[in-house]
Design a protein around this motif. Structure first.
Motif, PDB file in Angstrom:
ATOM      1  N   ASP A  80       0.851  -1.193   0.000  1.00 31.63           N
ATOM      2  CA  ASP A  80       0.000   0.000   0.000  1.00 31.63           C
ATOM      3  C   ASP A  80       0.887   1.242   0.000  1.00 31.63           C
ATOM      4  N   VAL A  81       0.771   2.022  -1.059  1.00 32.22           N
ATOM      5  CA  VAL A  81       1.501   3.284  -1.171  1.00 32.22           C
ATOM      6  C   VAL A  81       0.496   4.395  -0.916  1.00 32.22           C
ATOM      7  N   GLN A  82       0.806   5.301   0.027  1.00 34.56           N
ATOM      8  CA  GLN A  82      -0.219   6.222   0.519  1.00 34.56           C
ATOM      9  C   GLN A  82       0.232   7.674   0.536  1.00 34.56           C
ATOM     10  N   MET A  83      -0.715   8.543   0.239  1.00 28.59           N
ATOM     11  CA  MET A  83      -0.551   9.980   0.442  1.00 28.59           C
ATOM     12  C   MET A  83      -1.340  10.337   1.698  1.00 28.59           C
ATOM     13  N   PRO A  84      -0.743  11.037   2.667  1.00 32.63           N
ATOM     14  CA  PRO A  84      -1.490  11.415   3.880  1.00 32.63           C
ATOM     15  C   PRO A  84      -2.780  12.159   3.521  1.00 32.63           C
ATOM     16  N   ILE A  85      -3.781  12.034   4.392  1.00 30.60           N
ATOM     17  CA  ILE A  85      -5.042  12.744   4.158  1.00 30.60           C
ATOM     18  C   ILE A  85      -5.107  14.044   4.954  1.00 30.60           C
ATOM     19  N   TRP A  86      -4.076  14.327   5.749  1.00 29.85           N
ATOM     20  CA  TRP A  86      -3.994  15.590   6.486  1.00 29.85           C
ATOM     21  C   TRP A  86      -2.515  15.881   6.710  1.00 29.85           C
ATOM     22  N   ARG A  87      -2.227  17.089   7.164  1.00 33.00           N
ATOM     23  CA  ARG A  87      -0.848  17.398   7.503  1.00 33.00           C
ATOM     24  C   ARG A  87      -0.771  17.825   8.958  1.00 33.00           C
ATOM     25  N   THR A  88       0.333  17.533   9.599  1.00 32.38           N
ATOM     26  CA  THR A  88       0.487  17.880  11.010  1.00 32.38           C
ATOM     27  C   THR A  88       0.412  19.398  11.175  1.00 32.38           C
ATOM     28  N   GLY A  89      -0.155  19.816  12.290  1.00 31.55           N
ATOM     29  CA  GLY A  89      -0.311  21.238  12.551  1.00 31.55           C
ATOM     30  C   GLY A  89      -1.645  21.796  12.094  1.00 31.55           C
ATOM     31  N   ARG A  90      -2.366  21.035  11.278  1.00 33.61           N
ATOM     32  CA  ARG A  90      -3.693  21.462  10.842  1.00 33.61           C
ATOM     33  C   ARG A  90      -4.634  20.281  11.024  1.00 33.61           C
ATOM     34  N   TYR A  91      -5.527  20.386  11.971  1.00 35.56           N
ATOM     35  CA  TYR A  91      -6.365  19.264  12.358  1.00 35.56           C
ATOM     36  C   TYR A  91      -7.627  19.234  11.501  1.00 35.56           C
ATOM     37  N   GLU A  92      -7.409  18.878  10.246  1.00 38.71           N
ATOM     38  CA  GLU A  92      -8.474  18.888   9.255  1.00 38.71           C
ATOM     39  C   GLU A  92      -8.103  17.932   8.124  1.00 38.71           C
TER      40      GLU A  92
ATOM     41  N   ALA B 179      -1.359  24.747  -3.644  1.00 35.43           N
ATOM     42  CA  ALA B 179      -2.118  24.885  -2.401  1.00 35.43           C
ATOM     43  C   ALA B 179      -1.276  25.647  -1.392  1.00 35.43           C
ATOM     44  N   LEU B 180      -0.879  26.861  -1.754  1.00 34.79           N
ATOM     45  CA  LEU B 180      -0.011  27.660  -0.891  1.00 34.79           C
ATOM     46  C   LEU B 180      -0.656  27.900   0.465  1.00 34.79           C
ATOM     47  N   GLY B 181      -1.947  28.251   0.468  1.00 38.81           N
ATOM     48  CA  GLY B 181      -2.640  28.561   1.712  1.00 38.81           C
ATOM     49  C   GLY B 181      -2.771  27.373   2.646  1.00 38.81           C
ATOM     50  N   GLU B 182      -2.784  26.157   2.093  1.00 37.43           N
ATOM     51  CA  GLU B 182      -2.826  24.960   2.931  1.00 37.43           C
ATOM     52  C   GLU B 182      -1.452  24.638   3.502  1.00 37.43           C
ATOM     53  N   ARG B 183      -0.426  25.268   2.921  1.00 38.74           N
ATOM     54  CA  ARG B 183       0.962  25.032   3.316  1.00 38.74           C
ATOM     55  C   ARG B 183       1.335  23.552   3.204  1.00 38.74           C
ATOM     56  N   THR B 184       0.834  22.928   2.118  1.00 40.38           N
ATOM     57  CA  THR B 184       1.179  21.542   1.812  1.00 40.38           C
ATOM     58  C   THR B 184       2.110  21.462   0.605  1.00 40.38           C
ATOM     59  N   GLN B 185       1.843  22.257  -0.417  1.00 44.22           N
ATOM     60  CA  GLN B 185       2.715  22.288  -1.580  1.00 44.22           C
ATOM     61  C   GLN B 185       2.326  23.466  -2.466  1.00 44.22           C
ATOM     62  N   HIS B 186       3.350  24.087  -3.065  1.00 49.06           N
ATOM     63  CA  HIS B 186       3.110  25.172  -4.012  1.00 49.06           C
ATOM     64  C   HIS B 186       4.326  25.313  -4.913  1.00 49.06           C
ATOM     65  N   ILE B 187       4.083  25.314  -6.215  1.00 51.70           N
ATOM     66  CA  ILE B 187       5.145  25.488  -7.202  1.00 51.70           C
ATOM     67  C   ILE B 187       4.740  26.589  -8.162  1.00 51.70           C
ATOM     68  N   ASP B 188       5.643  27.539  -8.400  1.00 53.03           N
ATOM     69  CA  ASP B 188       5.441  28.489  -9.481  1.00 53.03           C
ATOM     70  C   ASP B 188       6.805  28.807 -10.092  1.00 53.03           C
ATOM     71  N   ASP B 189       6.883  29.870 -10.894  1.00 50.83           N
ATOM     72  CA  ASP B 189       8.117  30.130 -11.624  1.00 50.83           C
ATOM     73  C   ASP B 189       9.194  30.803 -10.777  1.00 50.83           C
ATOM     74  N   THR B 190       8.928  31.014  -9.465  1.00 51.30           N
ATOM     75  CA  THR B 190       9.934  31.628  -8.593  1.00 51.30           C
ATOM     76  C   THR B 190      10.355  30.742  -7.431  1.00 51.30           C
ATOM     77  N   HIS B 191       9.560  29.729  -7.106  1.00 51.37           N
ATOM     78  CA  HIS B 191       9.907  28.877  -5.961  1.00 51.37           C
ATOM     79  C   HIS B 191       9.043  27.629  -5.950  1.00 51.37           C
ATOM     80  N   ALA B 192       9.403  26.721  -5.043  1.00 49.72           N
ATOM     81  CA  ALA B 192       8.544  25.587  -4.710  1.00 49.72           C
ATOM     82  C   ALA B 192       8.602  25.388  -3.201  1.00 49.72           C
ATOM     83  N   TYR B 193       7.448  25.309  -2.583  1.00 49.35           N
ATOM     84  CA  TYR B 193       7.356  24.955  -1.171  1.00 49.35           C
ATOM     85  C   TYR B 193       6.803  23.539  -1.126  1.00 49.35           C
TER      86      TYR B 193
END
Length: 612
Positions: free
Chosen positions: A53-65, A116-130
């Motif tokens: 089973d290969v899994q993507m988390p359904i939530w991220r730590t620090g945000r209880y949602e 999803a910059l506002g979720e602080r899970t991942q964001h990529i554009d032409d200046t950076h990637a979080y």
């Protein structure tokens, strides 16, 4: 379109490393930054079963949602270590079950959409990637404890930084397991960078985005935050720490991690001082989380379960107590003054007074239910906020502890005890453990206090507690105000071009009793047209009750008999009591960490608003 050039560093170096060095290997290639796309490849070592089973988390730590992070995955492919395709089936929103052969390795690849910059899970554009692993990097439970190596393929001008240890190239990182990986986001791109040292520990600051900030001043002030944090807890739980700051638009907030934090703020929101203080307080909050939540946390969250909710009755302590310490730390670090510190707690007390849900739900219940937070009007009227309630419980407990111990101990000693005895690697702490810590610090049993104010909805007795440190809470009218009273309606409105629209009605307020509901469009009062600019002035001008309120509800005109009440017009404050003793002064100085000020006490004839 900006031309993007990619690094020519060979990706094969990641795969050439011996299995003993990195058992699970990740490659992230920024394929189309403008369209927020990346390709992820994962190499898992030999499996023992017939499925993985290969899994993507359904939530991220620090945000209880629950965030359903697997929604951003496409083009999932599985092969064995020789490149032979493996069949798979998606079994739930975050799980791909791959058919395997025992003894063979498994390779996974997929495309991820990162916007999803506002979720602080991942964001990529032409200046950076979080890149927070919870939103971009899958895992397999059998290999969760295995060592990890991550390699990025980015535009050539980008620099990659993370709280993780560096690997064998500029864009490589290593982690001892997936839990470290998921709690160590990567910031790669074009950013301003600063670094400083605190007691042999390297502290770094990476700022992405243009704005009205002063990076050098930010680094100087963050150093003070870090130094005071160490004083508060006694030792650092990390070797190196990274502050990631996003100066951006349309989103805001922050998230803590074990060795870093990300803080998002409006690019023009770092000045004037009031705005900058908001940033510093947030930074202090997230830095305190390095201990409270990351180094030690409620046992129900040890280890984190990434595929389901992690319920606990102690999130008010994990989050709300951190909000309390952010204020104390910022004051002791000299980044806010005593008046600013007192103002924040006065505002918190006033807001708390107008949250009827505090009589409907306890702090413990709110913690457990944070995963199904109602939000909006229902939250105010039937719930209590874990941040505000936990912050005020922290204040109450700190004053009471200092009173019981004659100033020799404070609430930080309770958290120091938890840090020393109940770290996450020891299983975390329970409610009983917290009460044990309280008894250890004070010598007294806190079971009754806990039952009344944590497990139940007893009103926190600030009228009794605040005088112990020489203070009282009141609403004080401005000296230049001719109008010492104003109307209290109990509604909150959203302004439109024509009329105010009710978005929230406080339980048992005049508006609630009159039958005003969220969604009502406020048209007129006694025949006078109401607009967003003049509604308060016209209500005051009428000087009579009841008022005939005209509203549109479901596009139908209604008339409501409405009787707003008078309340003191002024600002909530914490002020010095009329007569302050040496004992109160000493306890106050012990609490705040700064000397008692030479301030004249207010007159007992001042207008005072008592707590219930």
């Amino acid at each position: 379109m900006k031309k993007i050039l990619f690094s020519t560093l060979a990706l094969t170096c990641a795969l050439a490393a011996p299995a003993a060095f990195a058992d699970v290997q990740y490659q992230i290639k920024i394929t189309n930054p403008t369209q927020h796309l990346a390709e992820v490849k994962i190499d898992f070592p030999a499996v023992s079963g017939k499925t993985l089973d290969v899994q993507m988390p359904i939530w991220r730590t620090g945000r209880y949602e629950v965030l359903n992070l697997g929604k951003n995955v496409r083009q999932f492919v599985a092969t064995n270590s020789n490149g032979k395709p493996l069949s798979f089936v998606k079994t739930d929103k975050g799980t791909w079950q791959v058919k395997t052969q025992p003894g063979e390795g498994v390779k996974i690849s997929y495309e991820v959409y990162a916007n999803a910059l506002g979720e602080r899970t991942q964001h990529i554009d032409d200046t950076h990637a979080y890149l927070d692993a919870s939103g971009i990097l899958m895992y397999a439970a059998p290999f969760r404890s295995q060592a990890i190596k991550v390699k990025l393929n980015t535009p050539t001008t980008w620099i990659s930084r993370s709280g993780m240890d560096k690997g064998d190239c500029d864009h490589c990182f290593v982690a001892k397991n997936y839990d470290v990986l998921i709690d160590s986001p990567i910031e790669t791109g074009e950013h301003e960078f600063h670094s400083f040292d605190v007691e042999g520990h390297t502290i770094e600051l990476a700022i992405w985005g243009r704005g009205n900030y002063d990076g050098k001043k930010m680094a100087i002030d963050l150093k003070k935050v870090v130094e005071e944090g160490r004083k508060l807890f006694g030792a650092f739980p990390f070797k190196r720490y990274l502050f990631i700051v996003h100066a951006t638009d349309g989103v805001g907030g922050a998230t803590e991690h074990i060795n870093s934090t990300v803080i998002q703020k409006s690019r023009w929101g770092f000045a004037p001082r009031k705005e900058y203080l908001g940033f510093i307080r947030t930074a202090a909050h997230e830095f305190v989380h390095t201990w409270n939540v990351k180094a030690y946390r409620p046992k129900e969250m040890v280890p984190y379960e990434y595929q389901k909710e992690n319920y606990s009755r102690l999130i008010w302590m994990a989050e709300g107590n951190t909000s309390y310490f952010e204020e104390l730390l910022t004051l002791r670090a000299g980044l806010q003054n005593r008046d600013e510190f007192m103002e924040e707690f006065a505002k918190a007390l006033q807001a708390y007074e107008h949250q009827p849900g505090r009589f409907q739900q306890s702090a413990a219940e709110s913690s457990f239910d944070t995963w199904i937070d109602a939000g909006g009007e229902r939250a105010r009227n039937a719930s209590v906020n874990i941040y505000s309630k936990g912050m005020l419980l922290g204040l109450a407990m700190d004053i009471e502890i200092r009173h019981q111990t004659k100033g020799t101990k404070g609430f930080e000693h309770v958290h120091q005890f938890l840090y020393q005895h109940h770290t996450a690697d020891k299983g975390g702490y329970s409610e009983a453990d917290v009460r044990t810590a309280l008894k250890h610090v004070t010598g007294n049993d806190w079971a009754g206090w806990w039952a009344k104010f944590v497990d139940s909805t007893g009103e926190i007795p600030f009228a009794e507690l605040l005088p112990k440190v020489g203070l009282r809470y009141l609403v004080e009218g401005g000296k230049e105000d001719e109008q010492k009273e104003e109307w209290f309606t109990g509604w909150r409105t959203r302004d439109t071009a024509d009329h105010p629209v009710v978005i929230e009605v406080e339980r048992d307020s005049p508006a609630w009793k009159a039958g005003v509901v969220a969604g009502d469009i406020l048209v007129a009062a006694n025949g006078l047209r109401l607009t967003p600019k003049d509604i308060n002035d016209k209500l005051w001008l009428l000087q009579q009750t009841p008022i005939k309120l005209s509203v549109f509800r479901r596009d139908e005109l209604r008339e409501i008999s409405f009787a707003p009440s008078r309340q003191v017009k002024g600002k909530a404050k914490l002020k010095v009591v009329d007569t302050v003793t040496d004992e109160q002064k000493a306890l106050n100085a012990n609490w705040t960490g700064i000397a008692w000020p030479a301030t004249k006490p207010i007159s007992s004839t001042g207008t005072e608003k008592a707590k219930e």
